[in-house]
Scaffold this active site. Structure first.
Site, PDB file in Angstrom:
ATOM      1  CG  ASP A 171      -1.835   6.315  -0.405  1.00  0.00           C
ATOM      2  OD1 ASP A 171      -2.425   7.101  -0.540  1.00  0.00           O
ATOM      3  OD2 ASP A 171      -2.314   5.201  -1.043  1.00  0.00           O
ATOM      4  CG  HIS A 173       1.203   1.602   0.355  1.00  0.00           C
ATOM      5  ND1 HIS A 173       0.153   0.744   0.577  1.00  0.00           N
ATOM      6  CD2 HIS A 173       0.506   2.718  -0.476  1.00  0.00           C
ATOM      7  CE1 HIS A 173      -0.990   1.013   0.036  1.00  0.00           C
ATOM      8  NE2 HIS A 173      -0.805   2.089  -0.596  1.00  0.00           N
ATOM      9  CG  ASP A 200      -3.903   2.867   1.153  1.00  0.00           C
ATOM     10  OD1 ASP A 200      -4.988   2.354   1.692  1.00  0.00           O
ATOM     11  OD2 ASP A 200      -3.768   2.719  -0.141  1.00  0.00           O
ATOM     12  CG  ASP A 203      -1.298  -4.115   2.924  1.00  0.00           C
ATOM     13  OD1 ASP A 203      -0.823  -5.030   3.587  1.00  0.00           O
ATOM     14  OD2 ASP A 203      -2.544  -3.816   2.911  1.00  0.00           O
ATOM     15  NE  ARG A 204       0.470  -1.656  -3.183  1.00  0.00           N
ATOM     16  CZ  ARG A 204      -0.061  -2.198  -4.183  1.00  0.00           C
ATOM     17  NH1 ARG A 204       0.983  -3.092  -4.518  1.00  0.00           N
ATOM     18  NH2 ARG A 204      -1.140  -2.234  -4.470  1.00  0.00           N
ATOM     19  CG  ASN A 232      -7.627   1.082  -0.951  1.00  0.00           C
ATOM     20  OD1 ASN A 232      -6.879   2.002  -0.768  1.00  0.00           O
ATOM     21  ND2 ASN A 232      -7.363   0.098  -1.958  1.00  0.00           N
ATOM     22  CG  HIS A 233      -3.819  -1.257   0.656  1.00  0.00           C
ATOM     23  ND1 HIS A 233      -3.285  -2.230   0.556  1.00  0.00           N
ATOM     24  CD2 HIS A 233      -3.812  -0.478  -0.228  1.00  0.00           C
ATOM     25  CE1 HIS A 233      -3.008  -2.415  -0.711  1.00  0.00           C
ATOM     26  NE2 HIS A 233      -3.429  -1.411  -1.190  1.00  0.00           N
ATOM     27  CG  HIS A 284      -7.511   6.156   1.076  1.00  0.00           C
ATOM     28  ND1 HIS A 284      -6.191   6.593   1.230  1.00  0.00           N
ATOM     29  CD2 HIS A 284      -7.611   5.323  -0.063  1.00  0.00           C
ATOM     30  CE1 HIS A 284      -5.569   5.537   0.558  1.00  0.00           C
ATOM     31  NE2 HIS A 284      -6.391   4.957  -0.154  1.00  0.00           N
ATOM     32  NE  ARG A 355      -7.845   3.127  -7.550  1.00  0.00           N
ATOM     33  CZ  ARG A 355      -6.343   3.199  -7.167  1.00  0.00           C
ATOM     34  NH1 ARG A 355      -5.986   1.777  -6.627  1.00  0.00           N
ATOM     35  NH2 ARG A 355      -5.644   4.068  -7.305  1.00  0.00           N
ATOM     36  CG  HIS A 382      -7.289   5.285  -3.883  1.00  0.00           C
ATOM     37  ND1 HIS A 382      -6.867   4.093  -3.313  1.00  0.00           N
ATOM     38  CD2 HIS A 382      -8.019   5.231  -4.896  1.00  0.00           C
ATOM     39  CE1 HIS A 382      -7.708   2.998  -3.729  1.00  0.00           C
ATOM     40  NE2 HIS A 382      -8.448   3.649  -4.900  1.00  0.00           N
TER      41      HIS A 382
END
Length: 631
Positions: A171, A173, A200, A203-204, A232-233, A284, A355, A382
């Site tokens: 990730d 992010h 991923d 995001d964030r 998943n993002h 992922h 989750r 993840h």
């Protein structure tokens, strides 16, 4: 007697050394305990946020059901927009980006396609200098990426026979600094330095666009040596909650919607897995006892997600939307497991309750899948790990996470893996830092701990009514106090966070002289951002709790991203939302709230001001700011 002096001195010195050693060990143990519970808080709140996201998915499904059966013609067009997203016909024109003029005053990169090394170098330099790529080139790059991904299989098969080593990253992010540091330490993508980035990307973080543009640019430049798995993002609704949508619209106000539509299409086209030398599987999230790689190879992945699909296609709570289509449902379930699952130490496979999506899979599930497909290792991402990586299931599962300082400055390292022909993983760690190096270990732990406790206190504030009701069940005589055990029990049952409440008690509440907990003190140092309108207390608290969900909904309603929505849209949306939550709120209270936050009485609500009203403020911070202002 003469000899006794030096001997006594030696004994005293040794005794002092032992005492210092004991003190130091206790000090390190306490520091480690603080570090661990800080980590627990961050991770529990992160997973709780993902559960909230899935609840929002349920809300959208609820709205679609209501839309189907509703006789109200004045429901906000958000519902129909979710039911049947409108794709701008302008985007269907293959060369629409040519119609966008690039002014002479633009000083950023001017890309030419097919891309060359000089183009990717120009992008690297521009992003290091905080420059933004013009929308015309963003759209063209996304079109080329989409065209390339359409030709790719669901599962990419790589071989180390053509290269010395393959680098695998987890990730990112939206952390551009981490990506640039990886490239600096390990080398830019090329035939000599192939990469797999395991989802991923966005995001964030604040630089998601820059990260994903660089990854796509290198994919176009070296399609045989740059490989991207879906995370998943890489999902439209996740992007609404966790920042990517907002970032795109802020940086590209004119063509933001077209750019977002293309990103949605591209995300649905990303491969879901990579296999190296037929021996190492990279996904992922993880697997389940239903994972079938042969089946995953055959699905139409672009139909499992993307902006032409039913809402929240990759969020588990939307599964019922496909229940009449068995093939699509099977595809969805398998992809959800691949993107959302986490390993556990116990055997078996069970729903991922923390989750709210995917599975927990045990060592037996891992071993069965590896044997079934002749594999020897599963690499996944993840989950943030303090050292950037972690081994489990007897070394058969490796978690790799490449975003350092994920929760807070100094909270974790990032890492990547290098694999050669012998297929033995080697780990490389790093930490992007501008300030951490100057801090001692104690200072780093204290900073992270403070940030985690602030987030936890906000959770308490947002669930104030439920918590007080729980405390009062034990406080039959209205003393304002409960035992420590009762206090912890109420917090566990209401908040459902996996944190050590008893250990954290001194940071969260005050004790009475008899050793009981004065439970009102949990909420003393927090309050609203600005004085709230006089509305039903239940409504105010619900708005605090679901502030992020409401922001997502309003961002969908606010099509032109002006920051304004009509009071009618506010009323309709909130009535539907409160009905779904089962919150008993008087319609008149909603109308009063809508009127009171329409500050200039023009029939519109300034959403920024609305959000500010429902932001938790720590009173101690305000006092510190006032003191700093005086000094």
């Amino acid at each position: 007697l003469v000899c006794n002096g030096p001997l006594k001195y030696v004994k005293l010195t040794m005794k002092a050394a032992v005492l210092i050693q004991r003190w130091y060990r206790r000090y390190v143990a306490r520091l480690e305990m603080r570090r661990r519970y800080t980590w627990n808080i961050f991770q529990s709140i992160e997973y709780a946020g993902e559960q909230d996201q899935l609840q929002l998915s349920s809300f959208f499904s609820f709205m679609l059901d209501n839309f189907t059966h509703s006789t109200h013609c004045d429901l906000p067009d958000l519902i129909s927009q979710l039911l049947d997203p409108v794709v701008d016909p302008w985007l269907d024109r293959e060369t629409c980006y040519n119609l966008i003029p690039v002014p002479e005053s633009y000083t950023g990169p001017r890309l030419s396609f097919p891309l060359s090394v000089s183009d990717t170098n120009a992008l690297l330099s521009a992003f290091k200098e905080q420059q933004t790529l013009h929308a015309r080139y963003v759209l063209q790059l996304l079109y080329e990426t989409k065209k390339l991904l359409k030709q790719m299989p669901n599962i990419i098969h790589l071989s180390t026979s053509y290269t010395k080593e393959i680098t695998i990253c987890g990730d990112l992010h939206g952390r551009l600094d981490d990506l640039l540091l990886i490239f600096y330490k390990n080398g830019l993508p090329s035939a000599e330095t192939p990469y797999v980035f395991n989802g991923d990307f966005v995001d964030r973080g604040k630089k998601s666009i820059e990260v994903v543009i660089l990854l796509f640019a290198y994919l176009l430049l070296y399609p045989d040596y740059m490989h991207l798995n879906r995370g998943n993002h890489e999902d439209h609704i996740m992007n609404l909650r966790y920042g990517f949508t907002k970032e795109v619209m802020q940086k590209y106000k004119t063509h933001g919607r077209e750019i977002l539509q293309l990103f949605q299409d591209i995300f649905s086209l990303l491969p879901v897995a990579t296999v190296i030398d037929g021996k190492i599987l990279i996904v992922h999230g993880g697997i389940s006892d239903q994972t079938d790689l042969d089946f995953l190879s055959s699905i139409e992945r672009h139909k499992v997600g993307g902006n032409k699909q039913p809402t929240l296609i990759l969020l588990p709570s939307s599964i019922h939307a496909l229940s009449t289509h068995f093939y699509q449902l099977s595809s969805l379930l398998q992809v959800v497991d691949i993107l959302w699952s986490d390993p556990k130490t116990q055997d078996g496979c069970s729903p991922n309750t923390f989750r709210g999506g995917g599975c927990y899979f045990g060592p037996d599930v891992t071993q069965r899948l590896l044997l079934q497909h002749g594999l020897q290792l599963l690499i996944r991402s993840h989950e943030c790990k303090q050292e950037g990586y972690e081994l489990c299931h007897g070394g058969q599962v490796i978690t790799i996470f490449s975003a350092s300082n994920y929760y807070e400055e100094g909270s974790n390292r990032g890492a990547y893996i290098k694999l050669g022909r012998e297929l033995v993983p080697r780990f490389y760690q790093y930490q992007v830092s501008r300030t951490t190096r100057k801090l001692t270990l104690t200072q780093r732990v204290r900073a992270a701990e403070g940030s985690a406790l602030r987030a936890l206190k906000e959770k308490l504030f947002a669930h104030r009514s439920e918590l007080l009701a729980g405390f009062q069940q034990y406080d039959l005589n209205n003393t304002g106090s409960v035992s420590v055990s009762e206090w912890a029990q109420v917090l566990e049952s209401v908040l459902r966070l996996d944190v050590p409440w008893r250990t954290l008690r001194p940071h969260l509440t005050r004790l009475a002289p008899d050793g009981s907990v004065e439970y009102q003190s949990c909420f003393e140092d927090m309050g609203p951002g600005i004085p709230l309108p006089q509305v039903t207390p239940n409504l105010a608290e619900t708005l605090f709790r679901y502030r992020t969900d409401i922001e997502i909904i309003f961002n969908i309603i606010d099509k032109d991203h002006s920051g304004l929505i009509s009071t009618e849209e506010f009323r309709h949306t909130w009535r539907l939302f409160s009905a779904h939550l089962g919150v008993d709120i008087d319609d008149r209270a909603i109308d009063d709230l809508a009127r009171s936050i329409d500050f200039n009485k023009d029939g519109s609500i300034d959403f920024t001001e609305f959000l500010e009203a429902f932001r938790v403020v720590h009173k101690l911070d305000n006092k510190d700011q006032q003191l700093n202002g005086k000094t």
